[in-house]
Design an enzyme around this catalytic site. Sequence first.
Site, PDB file in Angstrom:
ATOM      1  CG  ASN A 136     -37.664 -40.282  16.600  1.00 54.12           C
ATOM      2  OD1 ASN A 136     -36.565 -40.762  16.862  1.00 54.12           O
ATOM      3  ND2 ASN A 136     -38.755 -41.026  16.490  1.00 54.12           N
ATOM      4  CG  HIS A 167     -23.664 -43.083  21.211  1.00 50.27           C
ATOM      5  ND1 HIS A 167     -24.268 -42.971  22.445  1.00 50.27           N
ATOM      6  CD2 HIS A 167     -24.671 -43.069  20.294  1.00 50.27           C
ATOM      7  CE1 HIS A 167     -25.580 -42.890  22.278  1.00 50.27           C
ATOM      8  NE2 HIS A 167     -25.847 -42.955  20.979  1.00 50.27           N
ATOM      9  CG  HIS A 204     -34.164 -43.469  17.205  1.00 50.04           C
ATOM     10  ND1 HIS A 204     -34.488 -42.209  17.657  1.00 50.04           N
ATOM     11  CD2 HIS A 204     -33.074 -43.841  17.923  1.00 50.04           C
ATOM     12  CE1 HIS A 204     -33.634 -41.835  18.605  1.00 50.04           C
ATOM     13  NE2 HIS A 204     -32.761 -42.824  18.774  1.00 50.04           N
ATOM     14  NE  ARG A 245     -30.329 -40.006  17.796  1.00 47.11           N
ATOM     15  CZ  ARG A 245     -31.390 -39.200  17.767  1.00 47.11           C
ATOM     16  NH1 ARG A 245     -31.819 -38.726  16.601  1.00 47.11           N
ATOM     17  NH2 ARG A 245     -32.015 -38.859  18.886  1.00 47.11           N
TER      18      ARG A 245
END
Length: 316
Positions: free
Chosen positions: A92, A191, A64, A60
């Site tokens: 975040n 996910h 990001h 992740r």
Amino acid sequence: MAFATHFVTLTLLALLAWAANAQLSPTFYGTSCPNLQSIVRSVMIQAVNNEPRMGASILRLFFHDCFVNGCDGSILLDDTATFTGEKNAFPNQNSIRGTEVIDMIKTRVEAACNGTVSCADILALAARDGVFLLRGPSWTVPLGRRDARTASQSDANSQIPAPFSPLSTLISMFAAKGLSARDMTALSGGHTVGQARCTNFRTHIYNDTNIDPRFASIRRANCPTMGGDNNLAPLDIQTPNLFGNNYYQNLVSRRGLLHSDQELFNGGSQDALVRSYASNGGLFSNDFAAAMVRMSNISPLTGTNGEIRRNCKNVN
């Protein structure tokens, strides 16, 4: 004429050098830091053994990073009195994890190859290894990124897809990064591991209709209508610490945890692909690995752009 020919030759060489600098290569550190990948892998083995969720957290973190002005390590920069980074942007804040693992890798890499390897490349390798250590696919990581000297909290707020996004927004946000709808659906399969906070799925389990009622009831037990924002639930209720295609099987059964997850299977353009991934784990793994390579190529800093940070938290 000789001068003109010489000038043209130099121009062509300059263009070729620019093209070479603009391209990443899996052998970029072959001579300058030959033990890089083994160093990254050893730290990631330790981190994932200590906490399997860390593999998902590093993945992740990389996602990001890449979605905000390219894969440049900007997400790793701390705020200072004169600098605002991305760590406290809405997507975040109180949720990104794993920066301390990247710092540990960086310390060991610096000891072996001082001032040579970027934090951006370390993060790209760590994300690959985190997936692999959770029994997911592996892939060859192109290297040669340099680190950003800047960051953008506003771009982090606007360019990272939100867990409440509809399918059309997801497709357009990925397209803005040069990624196809198929890439988007494959990358969403990340996910299959990890956890989400109640604040990111509360609306889906209480207000949406495209959700299995029993699944919604299970999730409501740990996510009240008020309070408990940071209570966690697994994104994949079956195997949250093993990388596989259960995520897509859950979507077909209307057990996606986030609104944006279930949007991939909600009578729209990605339904057929979700069914394919749900029934063919190998297809998903191959597509995920290929999409990760494409994502890792989003606007890298190369050549003399950016810098090689000595400390991932701060510019040099």
